[in-house]
Scaffold this motif. Structure first.
Motif, PDB file in Angstrom:
ATOM      1  N   CYS A  34       0.838  -1.202   0.000  1.00 53.92           N
ATOM      2  CA  CYS A  34       0.000   0.000   0.000  1.00 53.92           C
ATOM      3  C   CYS A  34       0.869   1.246   0.000  1.00 53.92           C
ATOM      4  N   ILE A  77       0.334   4.762   1.867  1.00 52.91           N
ATOM      5  CA  ILE A  77      -0.500   5.506   2.809  1.00 52.91           C
ATOM      6  C   ILE A  77      -0.284   6.983   2.493  1.00 52.91           C
ATOM      7  N   THR A  78      -1.371   7.714   2.293  1.00 49.61           N
ATOM      8  CA  THR A  78      -1.265   9.125   1.927  1.00 49.61           C
ATOM      9  C   THR A  78      -1.980  10.014   2.936  1.00 49.61           C
ATOM     10  N   THR A  79      -1.480  11.225   3.061  1.00 48.12           N
ATOM     11  CA  THR A  79      -2.110  12.257   3.879  1.00 48.12           C
ATOM     12  C   THR A  79      -1.549  13.597   3.413  1.00 48.12           C
ATOM     13  N   PHE A  98      -0.796  -3.241   6.665  1.00 45.07           N
ATOM     14  CA  PHE A  98      -2.221  -2.919   6.620  1.00 45.07           C
ATOM     15  C   PHE A  98      -3.053  -4.145   6.989  1.00 45.07           C
ATOM     16  N   TRP A 124      -2.957   0.314  10.249  1.00 45.82           N
ATOM     17  CA  TRP A 124      -1.621   0.193   9.678  1.00 45.82           C
ATOM     18  C   TRP A 124      -0.648   0.627  10.757  1.00 45.82           C
ATOM     19  N   TYR A 146       2.060  11.803   9.996  1.00 45.15           N
ATOM     20  CA  TYR A 146       1.062  10.725  10.027  1.00 45.15           C
ATOM     21  C   TYR A 146       0.419  10.561  11.400  1.00 45.15           C
ATOM     22  N   PHE A 161      -6.443  10.110   6.384  1.00 46.32           N
ATOM     23  CA  PHE A 161      -5.399   9.445   5.609  1.00 46.32           C
ATOM     24  C   PHE A 161      -6.069   8.420   4.706  1.00 46.32           C
ATOM     25  N   ASN A 162      -5.362   8.039   3.652  1.00 45.95           N
ATOM     26  CA  ASN A 162      -5.889   7.038   2.726  1.00 45.95           C
ATOM     27  C   ASN A 162      -4.935   5.863   2.640  1.00 45.95           C
ATOM     28  N   ILE A 163      -5.498   4.679   2.532  1.00 45.20           N
ATOM     29  CA  ILE A 163      -4.734   3.462   2.314  1.00 45.20           C
ATOM     30  C   ILE A 163      -5.023   3.039   0.881  1.00 45.20           C
ATOM     31  N   THR A 207      -8.846   2.138  -2.746  1.00 46.46           N
ATOM     32  CA  THR A 207      -8.443   3.204  -1.822  1.00 46.46           C
ATOM     33  C   THR A 207      -9.476   3.276  -0.712  1.00 46.46           C
ATOM     34  N   CYS A 234      -9.895   7.204   5.104  1.00 49.77           N
ATOM     35  CA  CYS A 234     -10.087   6.970   6.533  1.00 49.77           C
ATOM     36  C   CYS A 234     -10.003   8.249   7.361  1.00 49.77           C
TER      37      CYS A 234
END
Length: 156
Positions: free
Chosen positions: A18, A20-22, A37, A49, A61, A67-69, A112, A115
């Motif tokens: 994955c 992970i984005t933010t 994850f 995660w 983070y 945030f997105n996985i 995606t 979250c």
């Protein structure tokens, strides 16, 4: 038990990969590659995660409300490698679009999960981050990018 021996043994468990984005406090979109994850609950919809305590983006983070996985496809191995390097977390504009809650969505990810932070827990040398899934998008086709024994792989 030696740390390297444990790491090698844990590597015998195949995982998905994955990003992970933010966004940072300055609204800079960032991403980091992870394979830690897991699903937690369907009702309520929770996932988790793990973030290493000495990560160079720990503060970003650990403080993120959203945030997105992004679960990667087998075609995204290079993308995974790009965001796995320390200090290489600023997302390139061509790799994402804004998500419903502001966190970046990786283009062409298999799934995606968008979250909202639900809880954090100390877990040894990691912070366990639990998110409540608020939205999700997925591709109808594609194979997952896998990680096993310290190397990438895919389903055949």
């Amino acid at each position: 038990m030696e740390g390297r021996e444990l790491r090698n043994a844990l590597g015998r468990f195949a995982t998905g990969v994955c990003i992970i984005t933010t966004t940072t406090d300055e609204h800079q979109p960032i991403g980091m590659t992870a394979n830690s994850f897991a699903a937690v609950s369907l009702e309520p919809p929770l996932v988790l995660w793990s973030l290493q305590n000495n990560s160079d983006v720990y503060r970003d983070y650990a403080a993120a409300r959203y945030f997105n996985i992004n679960v990667l496809s087998s075609e995204q191995e290079a993308l995974s490698g790009e965001y796995a390097r320390k200090g290489e977390h600023a997302l390139k504009a061509e790799h994402f679009r804004p998500g419903k809650y502001g966190a970046p969505v990786i283009r062409n990810a298999l799934v995606t999960f968008e979250c909202e932070l639900d809880a954090t827990h100390s877990g040894g040398d990691h912070l366990i981050i639990v998110g409540r899934v608020r939205n999700m998008t997925h591709r109808p086709t594609g194979k997952p990018l896998l990680f096993y024994g310290g190397a990438y792989g895919e389903l055949h």
